[in-house]
Design an enzyme around this catalytic site. Sequence first.
Site, mmCIF file in Angstrom:
data_model
loop_
_atom_site.group_PDB
_atom_site.id
_atom_site.type_symbol
_atom_site.label_atom_id
_atom_site.label_comp_id
_atom_site.label_asym_id
_atom_site.label_seq_id
_atom_site.Cartn_x
_atom_site.Cartn_y
_atom_site.Cartn_z
ATOM 1 N N VAL A 40 26.367 45.270 41.028
ATOM 2 C CA VAL A 40 26.577 43.857 41.358
ATOM 3 C C VAL A 40 27.691 43.810 42.401
ATOM 4 O O VAL A 40 28.490 44.745 42.467
ATOM 5 C CB VAL A 40 26.962 43.044 40.098
ATOM 6 C CG1 VAL A 40 25.775 42.890 39.203
ATOM 7 C CG2 VAL A 40 28.163 43.614 39.355
ATOM 8 N N GLU A 88 24.997 43.974 48.147
ATOM 9 C CA GLU A 88 26.117 44.378 49.023
ATOM 10 C C GLU A 88 26.950 43.157 49.429
ATOM 11 O O GLU A 88 26.536 42.336 50.248
ATOM 12 C CB GLU A 88 25.657 45.128 50.275
ATOM 13 C CG GLU A 88 25.119 46.514 49.991
ATOM 14 C CD GLU A 88 26.171 47.483 49.415
ATOM 15 O OE1 GLU A 88 27.374 47.312 49.677
ATOM 16 O OE2 GLU A 88 25.767 48.400 48.686
ATOM 17 N N SER A 89 28.168 43.133 48.880
ATOM 18 C CA SER A 89 29.014 41.947 49.057
ATOM 19 C C SER A 89 29.236 41.572 50.524
ATOM 20 O O SER A 89 29.171 40.388 50.877
ATOM 21 C CB SER A 89 30.356 42.161 48.362
ATOM 22 O OG SER A 89 31.011 43.315 48.866
ATOM 23 N N CYS A 123 34.703 42.347 38.541
ATOM 24 C CA CYS A 123 34.339 43.095 39.741
ATOM 25 C C CYS A 123 34.904 42.439 41.009
ATOM 26 O O CYS A 123 34.553 41.302 41.341
ATOM 27 C CB CYS A 123 32.817 43.187 39.820
ATOM 28 S SG CYS A 123 32.247 43.848 41.400
HETATM 29 N N1 LIG Z 1 29.292 48.262 48.065
HETATM 30 C C1 LIG Z 1 29.001 47.406 46.948
HETATM 31 C C2 LIG Z 1 29.839 47.850 45.764
HETATM 32 C C3 LIG Z 1 29.519 47.074 44.497
HETATM 33 C C4 LIG Z 1 30.088 47.775 43.265
HETATM 34 O O1 LIG Z 1 30.536 48.929 43.310
HETATM 35 N N2 LIG Z 1 30.042 47.048 42.133
HETATM 36 C C5 LIG Z 1 30.470 47.644 40.905
HETATM 37 C C6 LIG Z 1 31.208 46.675 40.023
HETATM 38 S S1 LIG Z 1 32.769 46.225 40.723
HETATM 39 C C7 LIG Z 1 29.252 48.091 40.123
HETATM 40 O O2 LIG Z 1 28.266 47.405 40.046
HETATM 41 N N3 LIG Z 1 29.375 49.276 39.535
HETATM 42 C C8 LIG Z 1 28.343 49.869 38.774
HETATM 43 C C9 LIG Z 1 27.966 51.225 39.333
HETATM 44 O O3 LIG Z 1 28.568 51.672 40.315
HETATM 45 O O4 LIG Z 1 27.071 51.808 38.776
HETATM 46 C C10 LIG Z 1 29.266 45.948 47.336
HETATM 47 O O5 LIG Z 1 30.076 45.723 48.274
HETATM 48 O O6 LIG Z 1 28.644 45.033 46.778
#
Ligand SMILES: N[C@@H](CCC(=O)N[C@@H](CS)C(=O)NCC(=O)O)C(=O)O
Length: 191
Positions: free
Chosen positions: A50, A62-63, A10
Amino acid sequence: MTTLYDADRCPYCARVRIALAEKGIEYETDEIDLDDRPAWIYEKNPLGRVPVLEEDAFVLAESAVINEYLEERYPDPPLWPADPGERALARLLVFRFDQFSKPYCALRRADEGAGEAFERALGNLDALLEGQAYLSGREYGLADIAYVPWVLRARDRLGVELTRVPSVGQWVERLGARPAIAAELELVAST
Ligand SMILES: N[C@@H](CCC(=O)N[C@@H](CS)C(=O)NCC(=O)O)C(=O)O
């Protein structure tokens, strides 16, 4: 103890891994299988995504927000420019990250015209990096950390050549000399 609910593949998690490494923070990793997520992850983040950072009872998703938190909680070394204007412009880049991630996701999906759209997005970064060494300004920081995971994956996984965006290529070289980014490069190569 600090725990990062993480996933190797990720790029959003990569942002937090890099910031934690730059700040020398010790932490545990709980690797989440994104193809078979545990139900309890929704208790940590109602979106089920995550990265999630946990420090005892404090839980944060949220990163970009996590990295802002890390910057405030562990100010040394600083990862935002000292100058307020420079800092605001760097934050704007993070705020508008969708303008880069949308073309990247389209490229991953192999949508029609995605190659050209991603080249344009990279071209915008290149134009910026012609005038300044880092996306964060004169010094490396959180805006660089916000973008570099996608650029590495575009180059190493999607076969995007950086030769047409030489300033981006040089920026990646410069960043690769940092142990926190070198560790991420190894992870991209091994996953
Ligand atoms: N806006 C979030 C995006 C996090 C994200 O999309 N993570 C993905 C993995 S790269 C995830 O957990 N995907 C699972 C899903 O969307 O259900 C951040 O910045 O943390």
